[in-house]
Design a protein around this motif. Structure first.
Motif, PDB file in Angstrom:
ATOM      1  N   VAL A  61       0.836  -1.201   0.000  1.00  0.00           N
ATOM      2  CA  VAL A  61       0.000   0.000   0.000  1.00  0.00           C
ATOM      3  C   VAL A  61       0.872   1.252   0.000  1.00  0.00           C
ATOM      4  CG1 VAL A  61      -1.840   1.230   1.220  1.00  0.00           C
ATOM      5  CG2 VAL A  61      -1.830  -1.263   1.178  1.00  0.00           C
ATOM      6  N   ASN A  62       2.097   1.109   0.533  1.00  0.00           N
ATOM      7  CA  ASN A  62       3.114   2.166   0.452  1.00  0.00           C
ATOM      8  C   ASN A  62       2.727   3.414   1.245  1.00  0.00           C
ATOM      9  OD1 ASN A  62       5.647   3.082  -0.406  1.00  0.00           O
ATOM     10  ND2 ASN A  62       4.759   4.194  -2.120  1.00  0.00           N
ATOM     11  N   LEU A  63       2.376   3.216   2.506  1.00  0.00           N
ATOM     12  CA  LEU A  63       2.084   4.342   3.375  1.00  0.00           C
ATOM     13  C   LEU A  63       3.388   4.912   3.927  1.00  0.00           C
ATOM     14  CD1 LEU A  63      -1.009   3.143   5.426  1.00  0.00           C
ATOM     15  CD2 LEU A  63      -0.955   4.570   3.369  1.00  0.00           C
ATOM     16  N   LYS A 157      -6.842  -1.039  -2.004  1.00  0.00           N
ATOM     17  CA  LYS A 157      -6.170   0.196  -2.366  1.00  0.00           C
ATOM     18  C   LYS A 157      -6.525   1.263  -1.343  1.00  0.00           C
ATOM     19  CE  LYS A 157      -6.044  -0.675  -7.355  1.00  0.00           C
ATOM     20  NZ  LYS A 157      -6.441  -0.175  -8.705  1.00  0.00           N
ATOM     21  N   PHE A 158      -5.527   2.000  -0.914  1.00  0.00           N
ATOM     22  CA  PHE A 158      -5.740   3.074   0.047  1.00  0.00           C
ATOM     23  C   PHE A 158      -4.775   4.199  -0.282  1.00  0.00           C
ATOM     24  CE2 PHE A 158      -5.178   4.617   4.637  1.00  0.00           C
ATOM     25  CZ  PHE A 158      -6.281   5.460   4.554  1.00  0.00           C
ATOM     26  N   ASP A 159      -5.324   5.309  -0.762  1.00  0.00           N
ATOM     27  CA  ASP A 159      -4.517   6.460  -1.166  1.00  0.00           C
ATOM     28  C   ASP A 159      -5.073   7.688  -0.450  1.00  0.00           C
ATOM     29  OD1 ASP A 159      -2.840   8.226  -2.367  1.00  0.00           O
ATOM     30  OD2 ASP A 159      -3.736   8.093  -4.365  1.00  0.00           O
ATOM     31  N   ASN A 162      -5.132  11.415  -1.688  1.00  0.00           N
ATOM     32  CA  ASN A 162      -5.994  11.780  -2.812  1.00  0.00           C
ATOM     33  C   ASN A 162      -7.469  11.463  -2.562  1.00  0.00           C
ATOM     34  OD1 ASN A 162      -3.930  12.761  -4.661  1.00  0.00           O
ATOM     35  ND2 ASN A 162      -3.234  10.635  -4.767  1.00  0.00           N
TER      36      ASN A 162
END
Length: 260
Positions: A61-63, A157-159, A162
């Protein structure tokens, strides 16, 4: 302030602890944990604990919190009431978060009575959205109380940077006890972004923006709950605001914040 656990509830806690012990999980005593608390945290509450498969799903997820955030502390009031309780009980906590990278945090809440350490509540959390594992360590007890932990999560998915008002975050988790290998509880959660605003409106020392989330969770054993939180984008971490279930309600207030 005194912590009291009802006999039925405490009996369930003891049963859980005995189950863990009988499941051949080497679990340290409260006395041993408190004698080397830092060592306990490093061995039991690090990013090496979750399975490689689960860790990979969450890391993807790249937090990323903003650079320089290693640890921060807060003071928090927790107001909670069980079924039939008219007056909520208010517990002031000291809370410490340690950034373990990629959205993983170690959280330690400490409850004191006249400067005497009464209890510690320890969590390995991912983004404040998933409590991967947790323990309650009550001074004077023989063993800590281990709670169900996350065994798996469906990729999602978690952005947050945005997200817009009305956007949804949907995910599914599998929960089980420490030695459990199958027959997990399935929970499905849906979170809706209700507001995007400066995080300082929650606590004056927070930086960046926050996403106010309203979440509904349903599990396959018929236990549903609702939760409100604020995801702090600069910290890659959600702070709880409210929790409601058929058995209890909770409200959180952040009264202080310091970062290191």
């Amino acid at each position: 302030m005194k912590i009291s656990i009802g006999s039925a509830t405490k009996g369930a806690f003891i049963f859980t602890a005995v189950t863990v012990l009988s499941g051949c999980v080497a679990y340290p005593s409260v006395e041993k944990i408190n004698a080397d608390f830092s060592g306990y945290l490093n061995s039991e509450y690090s990013v090496s604990y979750p399975s490689a498969a689960l860790r990979a799903k969450l890391t993807e997820v790249n937090l990323k919190p903003k650079p320089g955030i290693k640890e921060f502390s807060m003071k928090m009031n927790l107001s909670q009431a069980g079924i039939g309780e008219q007056t909520p009980k208010v517990s002031p906590f000291d809370v410490r978060f340690t950034n373990l990278g990629n959205g993983f945090y170690r959280e330690v809440r400490e409850l004191r009575n006249n400067d005497f350490l009464t209890a510690r509540f320890v969590y390995l959390t991912w983004a404040g959205l998933l409590q991967l594992r947790s323990d309650t360590i009550i001074s004077g007890d023989t063993f800590p109380v281990p709670y169900q932990e996350v065994k798996d999560v469906a990729p999602f998915k978690f952005d947050p940077a945005n997200m817009k008002v009305g956007d949804k975050l949907v995910f599914e988790t599998k929960l089980g006890n420490r030695p459990q290998a199958f027959n997990f509880i399935t929970e499905k959660s849906e979170c809706i972004a209700e507001k995007i605003a400066p995080a300082a409106s929650l606590q004056k020392n927070f930086s960046g923006n926050g996403v106010w989330l309203a979440c509904t969770t349903k599990n396959d054993r018929g236990f549903d709950s609702k939760k409100k939180s604020v995801y702090l984008i600069d910290y890659a971490l959600a702070m709880p605001l409210e929790f409601k279930s058929p058995t209890r309600t909770q409200e959180y207030e952040i009264t202080g914040f310091t970062a290191q």
